[in-house]
Each structure stands twice: as C-alpha cells, then as structure tokens.
Design an enzyme around this catalytic site. Structure first.
Site, PDB file in Angstrom:
ATOM      1  N   GLY A  12       1.125  -1.320   4.361  1.00  8.64           N
ATOM      2  CA  GLY A  12       1.575   0.002   3.949  1.00  8.64           C
ATOM      3  C   GLY A  12       2.499   0.675   4.932  1.00  8.64           C
ATOM      4  O   GLY A  12       3.689   0.855   4.703  1.00  8.64           O
ATOM      5  N   HIS A  13       1.946   1.045   6.100  1.00  5.71           N
ATOM      6  CA  HIS A  13       2.654   1.914   7.043  1.00  5.71           C
ATOM      7  C   HIS A  13       4.037   1.395   7.412  1.00  5.71           C
ATOM      8  O   HIS A  13       5.029   2.141   7.335  1.00  5.71           O
ATOM      9  CB  HIS A  13       1.799   2.111   8.295  1.00  5.71           C
ATOM     10  N   ARG A  15      -9.576   7.923  -1.322  1.00  2.00           N
ATOM     11  CA  ARG A  15     -10.533   8.369  -0.305  1.00  2.00           C
ATOM     12  C   ARG A  15     -11.461   9.442  -0.858  1.00  2.00           C
ATOM     13  O   ARG A  15     -11.086  10.192  -1.760  1.00  2.00           O
ATOM     14  CB  ARG A  15      -9.767   8.941   0.905  1.00  2.00           C
ATOM     15  N   ARG A  17      -7.300  12.814   0.467  1.00  2.81           N
ATOM     16  CA  ARG A  17      -6.210  13.369   1.292  1.00  2.81           C
ATOM     17  C   ARG A  17      -4.832  12.881   0.856  1.00  2.81           C
ATOM     18  O   ARG A  17      -3.844  13.518   1.133  1.00  2.81           O
ATOM     19  CB  ARG A  17      -6.435  13.085   2.770  1.00  2.81           C
ATOM     20  N   HIS A  18      -4.762  11.736   0.175  1.00  5.19           N
ATOM     21  CA  HIS A  18      -3.446  11.308  -0.328  1.00  5.19           C
ATOM     22  C   HIS A  18      -3.516  10.941  -1.817  1.00  5.19           C
ATOM     23  O   HIS A  18      -3.086  11.712  -2.658  1.00  5.19           O
ATOM     24  CB  HIS A  18      -2.796  10.219   0.555  1.00  5.19           C
ATOM     25  N   ASP A  65      -0.102   4.494  -0.189  1.00  4.71           N
ATOM     26  CA  ASP A  65      -0.804   5.750   0.154  1.00  4.71           C
ATOM     27  C   ASP A  65       0.122   6.762   0.835  1.00  4.71           C
ATOM     28  O   ASP A  65       0.030   7.968   0.590  1.00  4.71           O
ATOM     29  CB  ASP A  65      -1.973   5.487   1.119  1.00  4.71           C
ATOM     30  N   HIS A  66       0.982   6.258   1.734  1.00  5.91           N
ATOM     31  CA  HIS A  66       1.832   7.185   2.496  1.00  5.91           C
ATOM     32  C   HIS A  66       2.785   7.976   1.598  1.00  5.91           C
ATOM     33  O   HIS A  66       3.201   9.080   1.954  1.00  5.91           O
ATOM     34  CB  HIS A  66       2.674   6.426   3.521  1.00  5.91           C
ATOM     35  N   THR A 122      -6.695   6.510   9.894  1.00 10.96           N
ATOM     36  CA  THR A 122      -6.633   5.425   8.922  1.00 10.96           C
ATOM     37  C   THR A 122      -7.930   4.639   9.061  1.00 10.96           C
ATOM     38  O   THR A 122      -8.759   4.960   9.916  1.00 10.96           O
ATOM     39  CB  THR A 122      -5.388   4.540   9.171  1.00 10.96           C
ATOM     40  N   THR A 123      -8.135   3.634   8.194  1.00 12.83           N
ATOM     41  CA  THR A 123      -9.387   2.878   8.250  1.00 12.83           C
ATOM     42  C   THR A 123      -9.555   2.249   9.634  1.00 12.83           C
ATOM     43  O   THR A 123      -8.656   1.582  10.124  1.00 12.83           O
ATOM     44  CB  THR A 123      -9.376   1.758   7.176  1.00 12.83           C
ATOM     45  N   HIS A 164      -5.677   3.646  -1.782  1.00 11.88           N
ATOM     46  CA  HIS A 164      -7.019   3.971  -1.285  1.00 11.88           C
ATOM     47  C   HIS A 164      -7.402   5.339  -1.832  1.00 11.88           C
ATOM     48  O   HIS A 164      -6.817   6.348  -1.436  1.00 11.88           O
ATOM     49  CB  HIS A 164      -6.978   3.974   0.246  1.00 11.88           C
ATOM     50  N   GLU A 214     -10.972  -9.322   2.878  1.00 12.69           N
ATOM     51  CA  GLU A 214      -9.692  -8.946   3.483  1.00 12.69           C
ATOM     52  C   GLU A 214      -9.957  -8.876   4.980  1.00 12.69           C
ATOM     53  O   GLU A 214     -10.729  -8.028   5.448  1.00 12.69           O
ATOM     54  CB  GLU A 214      -9.181  -7.603   2.956  1.00 12.69           C
ATOM     55  N   GLU A 257      -8.642   0.358  -2.959  1.00 13.01           N
ATOM     56  CA  GLU A 257      -9.490   0.440  -1.762  1.00 13.01           C
ATOM     57  C   GLU A 257     -10.400   1.637  -1.909  1.00 13.01           C
ATOM     58  O   GLU A 257      -9.952   2.713  -2.325  1.00 13.01           O
ATOM     59  CB  GLU A 257      -8.626   0.682  -0.521  1.00 13.01           C
ATOM     60  N   ASN A 274       0.860  -1.189   0.000  1.00 16.11           N
ATOM     61  CA  ASN A 274       0.000   0.000   0.000  1.00 16.11           C
ATOM     62  C   ASN A 274       0.904   1.249   0.000  1.00 16.11           C
ATOM     63  O   ASN A 274       1.681   1.452   0.937  1.00 16.11           O
ATOM     64  CB  ASN A 274      -0.890  -0.034   1.253  1.00 16.11           C
ATOM     65  N   HIS A 334      -3.812  -4.558   7.650  1.00 22.72           N
ATOM     66  CA  HIS A 334      -3.931  -3.439   8.596  1.00 22.72           C
ATOM     67  C   HIS A 334      -3.078  -3.702   9.831  1.00 22.72           C
ATOM     68  O   HIS A 334      -3.276  -4.677  10.535  1.00 22.72           O
ATOM     69  CB  HIS A 334      -5.370  -3.146   9.020  1.00 22.72           C
ATOM     70  N   GLY A 335      -2.123  -2.811  10.019  1.00 23.05           N
ATOM     71  CA  GLY A 335      -1.277  -2.882  11.207  1.00 23.05           C
ATOM     72  C   GLY A 335      -0.178  -3.922  11.144  1.00 23.05           C
ATOM     73  O   GLY A 335       0.571  -4.083  12.113  1.00 23.05           O
ATOM     74  N   ARG A 394       3.089  18.939   0.742  1.00 26.87           N
ATOM     75  CA  ARG A 394       3.722  20.141   0.192  1.00 26.87           C
ATOM     76  C   ARG A 394       3.175  20.536  -1.170  1.00 26.87           C
ATOM     77  O   ARG A 394       3.635  21.499  -1.768  1.00 26.87           O
ATOM     78  CB  ARG A 394       5.236  19.881   0.048  1.00 26.87           C
TER      79      ARG A 394
HETATM   80  N1  PXP Z   1      -5.957  -2.891   4.252  1.00 23.65           N
HETATM   81  C1  PXP Z   1      -6.872  -1.896   4.319  1.00 23.65           C
HETATM   82  C2  PXP Z   1      -8.270  -2.201   3.932  1.00 23.65           C
HETATM   83  C3  PXP Z   1      -6.497  -0.596   4.727  1.00 23.65           C
HETATM   84  O1  PXP Z   1      -7.421   0.379   4.779  1.00 23.65           O
HETATM   85  C4  PXP Z   1      -5.146  -0.334   5.025  1.00 23.65           C
HETATM   86  C5  PXP Z   1      -4.722   1.052   5.401  1.00 23.65           C
HETATM   87  O2  PXP Z   1      -4.914   1.909   4.328  1.00 23.65           O
HETATM   88  C6  PXP Z   1      -4.233  -1.398   4.928  1.00 23.65           C
HETATM   89  C7  PXP Z   1      -4.657  -2.664   4.568  1.00 23.65           C
HETATM   90  C8  PXP Z   1      -2.781  -1.201   5.228  1.00 23.65           C
HETATM   91  O3  PXP Z   1      -2.638  -0.950   6.596  1.00 23.65           O
HETATM   92  P1  PXP Z   1      -1.219  -0.483   7.164  1.00 23.65           P
HETATM   93  O4  PXP Z   1      -0.906   0.832   6.538  1.00 23.65           O
HETATM   94  O5  PXP Z   1      -1.469  -0.421   8.638  1.00 23.65           O
HETATM   95  O6  PXP Z   1      -0.234  -1.560   6.789  1.00 23.65           O
END
Ligand code: PXP
Length: 239
Positions: free
Chosen positions: A212-213, A45, A49-50, A9-10, A100-101, A43, A151, A70, A7, A190-191, A18
């Site tokens: 992602g993160h 959104r 925002r990103h 997005d970041h 985040t979600t 994602h 998921e 997403e 992911n 997620h996480g 910026r």
């Molecule tokens: N899956 C979904 C559905 C999410 O919304 C996200 C965060 O955008 C992720 C996975 C990835 O999560 P993380 O950034 O915590 O790895």
C-alpha cells in the site's frame, strides 16, 4: 509467480482528512486494476479511520479482480465480512493508537477466538488468511486452525539493512517453505517498496504481495496506474 494486491487504504485516509468525497476509492481500485493488480486490499478498522463500511460494499460491486478484506477478529466486523463476501479475509491484530498494523497476529495466544472466527467466516465460502510473523509455531497453529493462507509479515525485513536484512529474508523464506509444506497458501506484505520487493517476490511459491504505502506514495508523482505497473515489473523480474 507472485501477484500484486494493492492496498488503497491511504486513498481513503486522504478523503477522510477533509471529509470530502474525493479522492474516489472506486477510481483508485479501477486504476490499480488497469495497472495490473491481481487484487484490491482494504482494512476496515474498528475505528473506521480510513475505509468506511460503504466503501467495502461499493468495492465488492465494482472491482473486477479479487477483494481482500483486512480486519480484526471482532464480531461486528466479521458480520460485515460475511455479508459483503470478499474473496479473502485477512485477520490482523489491531490496536487503537497504532499508525499501521504492528506485527503479526498471536495465533497461539488468540487460538480460542480464532477457532470460533475462522470456521464462521469460512462457512460462507470466504478464504481466510492470517497475518503472522515468520515464526514456525505461529505457522503451525495457523494450519491447525484451518486457515487457507498466511500472509507473512515482512515489516521486520523491510526495516532492516545489510546482513540483518538477509537474515530476516531467510526467516521469511523458511516460513514460506514451512507454510507450503502444511498446505497453506502463502502471501506476504507490510513495508514492501520498490527497493526491497524483489527478494520477497522471488521466494518459491510466493502468492500475493499486499502493498500500500509505497505505491500510493509514488502515485502522488506518477499516478496510480503507473505506480502499480512499476511495482509489477519489479515483482515479475526474474533476477
Ligand atoms: N498487509 C497487512 C496485513 C497490512 O496491515 C498492511 C498495512 O495496512 C499491508 C499489508 C500493507 O503495508 P504497506 O502499506 O506498508 O505496504
């Protein structure tokens, strides 16, 4: 064997802070693929925002693996998805002020809107995934609605330690087994990070792990390709 969906997005978050053209989202996708990602996730959104609309169209043209989009169950975003034609759409709940979600979709509560959205998206040949908590009734409802995949939300598992985490892992394992028995493909995310990914990757029948993160955070020090390679090594380790 589990695969890795990265992911990015970041990367767009940094760019949007910026209003510059860098860091380049297409370069991020390319480096993630070079590191072994099986797919790229973004994602789009409602608050943009990103990731921006133009990113999604450009990624569709440039990536060599698969694109997982997403998105919320929102008519204007569904229209974009049907035009862009990602390989997969993952429907997620969206709140304007969340960082985040937060939590999975309430498939039972949203049954009516999902029963319209899912066939609409699927009719264009896009596979539909629902981001849901590891809860049996939600999984059964996802199957009833004709989703291709779920998921499983691993956020609760990821935030716990010790025995509580083991219990949360067990819930993810049982959710994956139930989903498979109903004919659903199983992804998770997620996480997830370098310390907690292995037990999830080792679940029988687990498909893509969308992360992602932790990967983008590590990439600040190691570069994105290397951060992806490191994560993939953990996912592929048998023990
Ligand atoms: N899956 C979904 C559905 C999410 O919304 C996200 C965060 O955008 C992720 C996975 C990835 O999560 P993380 O950034 O915590 O790895």
């Amino acid at each position: 064997m589990s695969e890795l969906g990265v992911n990015i997005d970041h990367v767009a978050t940094i760019r949007q802070l910026r209003g510059t053209l860098f860091p380049d989202i297409l370069m991020a996708a390319q480096l993630a693929e070079e590191g072994g990602a099986a797919g790229i996730t973004v994602h789009l959104r409602e608050d943009r925002r990103h990731i921006q609309d133009r990113d999604v169209y450009a990624l569709r043209k440039s990536i060599k693996t698969k694109l997982n989009l997403e998105m919320a169950v929102a008519p204007d975003i569904i229209a974009i998805a049907c035009e862009v034609h990602p390989d997969e759409v993952c429907l997620v709940p969206e709140k304007r002020h969340e960082i985040t979600t937060e939590g999975g979709l309430d498939v039972l509560g949203e049954f009516k809107s999902l029963s319209r959205a899912i066939p609409q998206i699927k009719s264009t040949g896009i596979r539909v995934s629902l981001f849901i908590d590891p809860v049996a009734d939600q999984i059964r409802a996802a199957a009833d609605l004709g989703a291709d995949l779920i998921e499983i939300h691993t956020g609760i598992y990821s935030n716990l330690e010790g025995a509580a985490r083991d219990q949360a892992l067990q819930q993810v394992i049982e959710a994956a087994a139930l989903g498979q028995s109903l004919g659903l493909g199983i992804n998770a995310g997620h996480g997830l990070n370098y310390d907690n990914v292995k037990p999830i990757a080792q679940i029988e029948g687990m498909g893509d792990l969308n992360i992602g993160h932790s990967i983008v955070a590590r990439a600040v020090f190691t570069g994105l390709k290397s951060a992806v390679q490191e994560m993939l090594t953990l996912i592929r380790e048998k023990t």
